[in-house]
Motif scaffolding. Structure first.
Motif, mmCIF file in Angstrom:
data_model
loop_
_atom_site.group_PDB
_atom_site.id
_atom_site.type_symbol
_atom_site.label_atom_id
_atom_site.label_comp_id
_atom_site.label_asym_id
_atom_site.label_seq_id
_atom_site.Cartn_x
_atom_site.Cartn_y
_atom_site.Cartn_z
ATOM 1 N N PHE A 68 0.818 -1.217 0.000
ATOM 2 C CA PHE A 68 0.000 0.000 0.000
ATOM 3 C C PHE A 68 0.854 1.270 0.000
ATOM 4 C CE2 PHE A 68 -3.052 -3.079 1.877
ATOM 5 C CZ PHE A 68 -4.077 -2.906 0.980
ATOM 6 N N ALA A 69 2.183 1.105 -0.202
ATOM 7 C CA ALA A 69 3.117 2.220 -0.016
ATOM 8 C C ALA A 69 2.712 3.480 -0.780
ATOM 9 C CB ALA A 69 4.523 1.791 -0.414
ATOM 10 N N ASP A 70 2.341 3.331 -2.036
ATOM 11 C CA ASP A 70 2.020 4.542 -2.809
ATOM 12 C C ASP A 70 0.575 4.531 -3.280
ATOM 13 O OD1 ASP A 70 2.241 2.475 -4.512
ATOM 14 O OD2 ASP A 70 3.651 3.409 -5.903
ATOM 15 N N PHE A 71 -0.302 3.877 -2.456
ATOM 16 C CA PHE A 71 -1.695 3.754 -2.883
ATOM 17 C C PHE A 71 -2.558 4.876 -2.309
ATOM 18 C CE2 PHE A 71 -6.003 2.156 -1.923
ATOM 19 C CZ PHE A 71 -6.440 1.972 -3.212
ATOM 20 N N GLN A 72 -3.373 5.445 -3.152
ATOM 21 C CA GLN A 72 -4.339 6.468 -2.737
ATOM 22 C C GLN A 72 -5.653 6.189 -3.454
ATOM 23 O OE1 GLN A 72 -4.004 9.398 -0.905
ATOM 24 N NE2 GLN A 72 -1.784 9.604 -0.619
ATOM 25 N N ASP B 63 -5.771 6.914 5.132
ATOM 26 C CA ASP B 63 -6.047 5.950 4.081
ATOM 27 C C ASP B 63 -5.199 4.689 4.315
ATOM 28 O OD1 ASP B 63 -3.517 6.654 3.306
ATOM 29 O OD2 ASP B 63 -4.186 7.913 1.662
ATOM 30 N N LEU B 64 -5.356 3.711 3.462
ATOM 31 C CA LEU B 64 -4.672 2.425 3.654
ATOM 32 C C LEU B 64 -3.153 2.609 3.654
ATOM 33 C CD1 LEU B 64 -6.941 0.231 1.347
ATOM 34 C CD2 LEU B 64 -6.797 0.131 3.850
ATOM 35 N N HIS B 65 -2.696 3.481 2.791
ATOM 36 C CA HIS B 65 -1.270 3.792 2.712
ATOM 37 C C HIS B 65 -0.743 4.228 4.069
ATOM 38 C CE1 HIS B 65 1.701 7.195 1.473
ATOM 39 N NE2 HIS B 65 2.366 6.125 1.875
ATOM 40 N N PHE B 68 -0.946 1.404 6.932
ATOM 41 C CA PHE B 68 0.052 0.338 6.908
ATOM 42 C C PHE B 68 1.480 0.870 6.811
ATOM 43 C CE2 PHE B 68 -3.716 -2.025 5.350
ATOM 44 C CZ PHE B 68 -3.727 -3.025 6.299
ATOM 45 N N ALA B 69 1.628 2.222 6.946
ATOM 46 C CA ALA B 69 2.908 2.865 6.646
ATOM 47 C C ALA B 69 4.093 2.212 7.362
ATOM 48 C CB ALA B 69 2.836 4.353 6.977
#
Lengths: 376, 376
Positions: A68-72, B63-65, B68-69
DNA sequence: ATCGACCGGTCGC
DNA sequence: TGCGACCGGTCGA
C-alpha cells in the motif's frame, strides 16, 4: 464489487509474483488453494482478506506496508461492504445483493433511497434493542406501508431478507452469527406474527382472532379442544384461529399454516391439515411463495407455477392444493403467483393477496369458516 | 482469528478516531452500522474487509497507505484464511472451523497433519477435474480408510463438510458459490452414493445390489414393479435395492432412505416408506445422525437421543422408529447414537454401524429382506 | 452436550 | 425466469 482503485492495485500482484520467479500454479500449491485463485485475485475480480493478501505478499518477499506504499483512493467513494445496498435509477430504487455467484439487481418501482433508509432504520433500531422477530415484523410492515404498490413477496425476499443478512445491521454483540441460517429461523417465525398483526384488527370486528400461544400448555389445550392430540400436533401448528360465539365464549376453529417458501417441505403440514379438515376445521395456507433462480436479474416467480389447463405442466405444489386439497385454501402474497382462475373448478383454490387492505379473500375466508362452524 | 500483529494495528484505530474528534456512535451512524461495531474493530476482535477499513480510515482523514505505513509482520506465520484448518496436539489432530459465533475445535484421535492433508488433497484434486459428488464420495471414503477408528459421522460433519465449505478447496471458476447451501445439495446426494459404493461389493456376493437410477424412466419402472406410482414416489426414492432370483432375473425389493441429519424432515419419507412396508418391501433408513450444538467444543451427539426406558425423555425421532416403525430399521453411522438395546422389544430397531467392514447389520438386513422376499 | 421446526441456494434431471 | 429435494445454524420454549 471490488473498489476500482483496489482492483488496479491487485493487478500489480502479477508483476510482483513474476519478479519473485513464481508461476500461478506454484503459488496455489504453496498456499494449498484450488486452481485459478491467483489469477482471479490478480485480475482484481475478488477481494482477498487481509490475511490472504498478506500470505501472498509474504511469498513474494513483500508485505502490506510495501503493497500500500504509494496507494491512494481516487474519486470513487469508498464505502463499507454491505450485504444489501441500493441506488436510485430515475424514479425507481434498485436493490443490490449477492445471489450465489451473481451480483443481483432488483428494481423496486417508484421508490426512493430515503424511503429505503427509513425502512432499514426500523430494522436496525429494533434489532439494537429488541429481538429479531420484533425487528423483522416492524421492518416488513413499514415496507408494505411505504410501498403498497410493490409485490409484498419481493419486499420480503429481496429487501427484508437481505437486509437481515447484513452483519452491520445487527448489533456487534451478535457478530459471527450465520445470518442466512438465522433468517430461516427468525424470518419464518416472524412471518406468522406479521399475518397475525396484519389481520387481527379486521378479524376482531367479526369475532375472529388469530393467536400464537406461547405457553405450550395453552397451545396443546386449544388443539385438544379441536380433538387434536399426539406427537407432532403442537409442533406443526403455527397459528390458531379462534372465534367468539354468541355467548361470548371463544373456541378454536382452525390452524393457519404459514410458509415463506415451499421446496419439498410443502407436505410437512399435510397430515395435520387433513385431520383438521376432516373435523370441519379451517386449515388454510398463507405463503410468500418466494423463489427465484440465481441470476443478476432475479425474478421472484414463486413455485406454484402455471395454472391448470394451460400449456405448461402443472407443478405438483399446485396439484397438492387444487387437486388434492391438502389445505382448504392457499393465499399467496407473491404478485407473480397465478391464482386459480375464477370459474374453474378446484378442490381447493389458490388466491392472491397483498397487505393493502386486511379486508381481503383471506380474512373473508376465515370469517366464513367461523360462521359455518357456528351454523353447525 | 485475527492475526496478532494485525490486531495490534487495528487497536490504533481508536487513537485515530479520537484524533479526528469522533465518537464511536458518530462513526457507526455515518457508516450506517448497528451499535458496537467500531468498538469490536478497535479491539481487534474482528477483521474488517479492505473496503470497510478504507471507509473508516477515510472518515478519520487517513487511508490504507498511511495505516500500513510502518506495519511489519513479526514472528507469527501469516496464513491464508481457511474455513477449515488443523493442528497436531500430541498424537491427535485438532480441526478448527467457525461454528456460528464460535471458533470450534474438534479432536480427531490418533491422526496426523500429513493424513489430514492427504485426505483434503483428494477433495481438492477431484473438485478440480470432476463433479462435487465424486469429490465428496472419494474424500469421505479416503477419510474412513485413513482413520477407521474415528466416528464416521464426525468425519462427515466436522471434516468433509467444512473442507467442502472452504472456498479455496474449490477451483476459482466456481468462486462466489454459497458453499453451505451447495454442501446441503451435493453432500446429501453424495451420501447416497457413498453407501452404494461401500456396500455393493459385499451385497453382490449375495445377489443384492443397490442402485441410483439416473434415467427417470428407469427409476419409475423399478418403482412401478413394486406397485408404486403417483406423484412424489420417484422424487422421494433415494436408492433402490435390487435382488437377483434363482433364474438370474433382477427385481427391485425395497428403497433405502438416506439422511445426513433429521431436523423436522424425518417424516418426509414416511408415507412412501409405509407403502413399501405394507407390500412387504424393504424400507430402511441410513443416517449419519449429525447434530451438535454450537460450541467452541462441539459434540456430535446426534438427534436420536436417549434410549427408551431410560431416565431422560425419549426423542420423537426415536419413537418414530422404535414405536411407530416409519422405517423397517434405522442404521446410524454416528458412534454417539444409542442403538436399540438388545433384548428390548421395538417395532423397528436402531442399529449403529461404521465403515470398517461392509459385512455388518445393514448388509445382513438387506440380504435377509431379499431372502424373505424370495421365500414368498 | 435440551428439543424442535424454521427455510433457500444449489444442481441433476 | 423449468422442477424438485438436499440439509443445519438458529433460538424460543
Amino acid at each position: 464489487m471490488v473498489h476500482p482503485d483496489l482492483k488496479i492495485l491487485f493487478q500489480r500482484l502479477e508483476a510482483s509474483r513474476e519478479a519473485a520467479g513464481l508461476t500461478r500454479d506454484e503459488v496455489e500449491e504453496k498456499l494449498v488453494m484450488g486452481p485459478g485463485w491467483i489469477k482471479l485475485i490478480e485480475e482484481g475480480l475478488t477481494e482477498p482478506s487481509l490475511g490472504t493478501l498478506a500470505a501472498i505478499l509474504a511469498l513474494y518477499g513483500d508485505d502490506l506496508h510495501g503493497f500500500f506504499a504509494d496507494f491512494q483512493f481516487g474519486e470513487t467513494d469508498v464505502i463499507v461492504d454491505r450485504h444489501l445496498s441500493a441506488t436510485e435509477e430515475g424514479a425507481d430504487l434498485v436493490l443490490h445483493f449477492p445471489m450465489g455467484p451473481h451480483s443481483a439487481n432488483v428494481t423496486i418501482p417508484d421508490a426512493t433511497l430515503d424511503e429505503f433508509n427509513s425502512v432499514l432504520l426500523v430494522l436496525r433500531n429494533v434489532l439494537a434493542v429488541r429481538d429479531a422477530r420484533r425487528a423483522i415484523v416492524e421492518c416488513f410492515l413499514e415496507a408494505v406501508r411505504t410501498w403498497p404498490h410493490v409485490n409484498p413477496s419481493d419486499l420480503w425476499y429481496f429487501l427484508v431478507a437481505h437486509a437481515y443478512q447484513d452483519d452491520f445491521n445487527h448489533p456487534a454483540e451478535s457478530a459471527g452469527k450465520d445470518w442466512a441460517q438465522s433468517w430461516k429461523r427468525a424470518g419464518g417465525w416472524s412471518l406468522e406474527a406479521i399475518f397475525v398483526e396484519h389481520y387481527n384488527p379486521q378479524l376482531n370486528q367479526h369475532g375472529v382472532r388469530l393467536a400464537m400461544p406461547t405457553a405450550p400448555d395453552e397451545k396443546g389445550r386449544l388443539l385438544g379442544e379441536m380433538g387434536l392430540h399426539g406427537s407432532g400436533v403442537v409442533e406443526k401448528s403455527d397459528v390458531i384461529a379462534l372465534g367468539t360465539d354468541a355467548h361470548g365464549n371463544e373456541h378454536p376453529f382452525g390452524v393457519v399454516h404459514v410458509k415463506a417458501s415451499f421446496a419439498e417441505r410443502r407436505t410437512d403440514d399435510a397430515p395435520l391439515s387433513a385431520r383438521l379438515m376432516a373435523s370441519g376445521f379451517a386449515s388454510p395456507l398463507l405463503t410468500m411463495d418466494c423463489k427465484a433462480g440465481p441470476s443478476t436479474d432475479p425474478f421472484n416467480k414463486g413455485e406454484l407455477g402455471a395454472v391448470q389447463g394451460g400449456i405448461a405442466r402443472v407443478s405438483s405444489k399446485r396439484l397438492d392444493i387444487e387437486r388434492d386439497r391438502i389445505f382448504d385454501a392457499a393465499f399467496s402474497y407473491n404478485a407473480n403467483t397465478e391464482p386459480t382462475p375464477t370459474g374453474t373448478s378446484a378442490a381447493a383454490r389458490i388466491y392472491r393477496c397483498n397487505f393493502a387492505d386486511p379486508d381481503d379473500s383471506f380474512s373473508r375466508h376465515m370469517i366464513r369458516k367461523w360462521q359455518e362452524r357456528q351454523g353447525n
